[in-house]
Design an enzyme around this catalytic site. Structure first.
Site, PDB file in Angstrom:
ATOM      1  N   HIS A   4      -7.477  -7.174 -15.969  1.00  0.00           N
ATOM      2  CA  HIS A   4      -6.127  -7.664 -15.659  1.00  0.00           C
ATOM      3  C   HIS A   4      -5.924  -9.064 -16.241  1.00  0.00           C
ATOM      4  CE1 HIS A   4      -5.050  -4.460 -12.990  1.00  0.00           C
ATOM      5  NE2 HIS A   4      -5.726  -4.854 -11.935  1.00  0.00           N
ATOM      6  N   THR A  20      -2.644   1.113 -13.985  1.00  0.00           N
ATOM      7  CA  THR A  20      -4.012   0.928 -14.488  1.00  0.00           C
ATOM      8  C   THR A  20      -4.850   2.193 -14.343  1.00  0.00           C
ATOM      9  OG1 THR A  20      -3.769  -1.247 -13.459  1.00  0.00           O
ATOM     10  CG2 THR A  20      -5.925  -0.720 -14.406  1.00  0.00           C
ATOM     11  N   SER A  28       5.465  -1.627  -5.688  1.00  0.00           N
ATOM     12  CA  SER A  28       4.124  -1.052  -5.608  1.00  0.00           C
ATOM     13  C   SER A  28       3.112  -2.108  -5.140  1.00  0.00           C
ATOM     14  CB  SER A  28       3.735  -0.496  -6.984  1.00  0.00           C
ATOM     15  OG  SER A  28       2.485   0.113  -6.941  1.00  0.00           O
TER      16      SER A  28
HETATM   17  P1  A3P Z   1       3.416   3.433  -6.845  1.00  0.00           P
HETATM   18  O1  A3P Z   1       2.935   2.468  -5.829  1.00  0.00           O
HETATM   19  O2  A3P Z   1       4.779   3.091  -7.363  1.00  0.00           O
HETATM   20  O3  A3P Z   1       3.332   4.849  -6.420  1.00  0.00           O
HETATM   21  P2  A3P Z   1      -2.477   0.623 -10.543  1.00  0.00           P
HETATM   22  O4  A3P Z   1      -3.255   1.827 -10.969  1.00  0.00           O
HETATM   23  O5  A3P Z   1      -2.269  -0.362 -11.631  1.00  0.00           O
HETATM   24  O6  A3P Z   1      -3.023   0.058  -9.299  1.00  0.00           O
HETATM   25  O7  A3P Z   1      -0.996   1.142 -10.245  1.00  0.00           O
HETATM   26  C1  A3P Z   1      -0.724   1.890  -9.108  1.00  0.00           C
HETATM   27  C2  A3P Z   1       0.568   2.618  -9.311  1.00  0.00           C
HETATM   28  O8  A3P Z   1       0.378   3.691 -10.253  1.00  0.00           O
HETATM   29  C3  A3P Z   1       1.033   3.279  -8.029  1.00  0.00           C
HETATM   30  O9  A3P Z   1       2.461   3.311  -8.122  1.00  0.00           O
HETATM   31  C4  A3P Z   1       0.420   4.656  -8.147  1.00  0.00           C
HETATM   32  O10 A3P Z   1       1.004   5.617  -7.321  1.00  0.00           O
HETATM   33  C5  A3P Z   1       0.658   4.937  -9.618  1.00  0.00           C
HETATM   34  N1  A3P Z   1      -0.229   5.956 -10.172  1.00  0.00           N
HETATM   35  C6  A3P Z   1      -1.547   6.150  -9.888  1.00  0.00           C
HETATM   36  N2  A3P Z   1      -2.014   7.185 -10.587  1.00  0.00           N
HETATM   37  C7  A3P Z   1      -0.997   7.653 -11.340  1.00  0.00           C
HETATM   38  C8  A3P Z   1      -0.881   8.729 -12.263  1.00  0.00           C
HETATM   39  N3  A3P Z   1      -1.902   9.530 -12.551  1.00  0.00           N
HETATM   40  N4  A3P Z   1       0.328   8.914 -12.854  1.00  0.00           N
HETATM   41  C9  A3P Z   1       1.369   8.118 -12.567  1.00  0.00           C
HETATM   42  N5  A3P Z   1       1.322   7.093 -11.695  1.00  0.00           N
HETATM   43  C10 A3P Z   1       0.150   6.863 -11.088  1.00  0.00           C
END
Ligand code: A3P
Length: 318
Positions: free
Chosen positions: A130, A70, A160
């Protein structure tokens, strides 16, 4: 959702009492409303959204299940949509967390019985949620606004989600084991889950109305960000020009929104954008395949079996 009037406190309590309830991942109960699991405040906010939000044709709504990227999608969509407004060196993404720049309907705008005044927001407006497709307000469906859905493979999403919720869990409860997390995930009991119903809701709409719903995958963004950013820009109605491409604008956007760049910014190391967690918890590893470090073969089998059954015949694969 059928309601067309603002739900009162008593109505809301009555509704919650009538719903199936489970303990949830962080100690807050999850309620099953119209097939999807959600915390009480999320359901209230979704009802309020349903009753009060009026979509504009130019709106863009970003949708994900929790932990499927997200924050990344918000940053990318913001950087693309408003690229003519801000220079890269003075981009708000350098000083504000993406969740402050692209507000969630349920955690921010319609949270806690607030009714936001959205009429003054500059167009195109960018929102995020969401909530499942079937809970979206009619006006999102009926207007020409666009929906961008980002999905992530369920193994990495689970891992995650498990890490994240353990950080948000009160100490007194102790950590949730991965085995318990997997069981909950496979029963569909996650925030805004079941995961598969959430994904299928938007997947099927994308098949039916591809000009309305764009379906992206986290893994594809990782594999070929440039191509996916072009798709995203085109879908949002602001395709990159040849000139922009030649001048490296797409590369700049991808660099600005990269895990490395965002996670190293002061605001994302120390700030807090959403009530109950700190910005740094949004950035863990940002990799594809980290599940291999956590899930055993029987666990993968258990998860895959459920996914195969639930996604069978849909054409959606991971
Ligand atoms: P991991 O826990 O596998 O590292 P959300 O933003 O929906 O909460 O998702 C979080 C997940 O996206 C986490 O995964 C986080 O590290 C990853 N994430 C956050 N920023 C990101 C970015 N700029 N590029 C790629 N993944 C990212």
């Amino acid at each position: 959702m059928a309601n067309t009037t603002q739900i009162s406190q008593t109505d809301s309590e009555d509704l919650l009492h009538s719903l199936p309830k489970e303990k949830g991942w962080i100690g807050l109960p999850l309620y099953q409303y119209q097939g999807s699991w959600c915390h009480a405040k999320g359901i209230e906010a979704a009802l309020s959204l349903q009753n009060h939000f009026h979509a504009c044709d130019s709106d863009v709504i970003l949708v994900t299940t929790p932990k499927s990227g997200t924050t990344w999608l918000k940053a990318l969509a913001f950087a693309i949509l408003y690229r003519h407004k801000y220079t890269f060196s003075q981009n708000p993404l350098l000083t504000d967390n993406p969740h402050d720049l692209v507000p969630f309907f349920e955690f921010k705008l319609y949270a806690n019985n607030q009714l936001p005044n959205l009429s003054d927001l500059p167009s195109p407006r960018l929102f995020a949620t969401h909530i499942p497709y079937s809970w979206l307000p009619e006006s999102i469906n009926n207007s020409k606004c666009k929906i961008v859905y980002l999905c992530r493979n369920p193994r990495d999403t689970l891992v995650s989600y498990w890490h994240f919720t353990n950080k948000a869990r009160p100490e007194a409860l102790g950590p949730l084991s991965l085995e318990n997390g997997l069981d909950l995930f496979c029963k569909g009991i996650t925030g805004f889950g079941p995961f598969w119903d959430h994904a299928l809701g938007y997947w099927n709409k994308n098949l039916e109305r591809p000009q309305k719903v764009l379906f992206l995958k986290y893994e594809d963004l990782k594999k070929d960000i440039k191509y996916q950013l072009k798709r995203l820009a085109e879908f949002m109605g602001c395709p990159f020009t040849m000139e922009e491409e030649k001048n490296g604008v797409i590369d700049e956007i991808s660099r600005l929104c990269s895990f490395q760049r965002l996670s190293s910014l002061e605001v994302n190391k120390s700030g807090k954008s959403i009530d109950y967690f700190e910005n740094r918890t949004l950035f863990r590893k940002g990799e594809v395949g980290d599940w291999m470090n956590y899930l055993t073969s029987p666990m993968v089998e258990q998860l895959d079996e459920v996914m195969e059954e639930k996604l069978s015949g849909s054409g959606l694969t991971f």
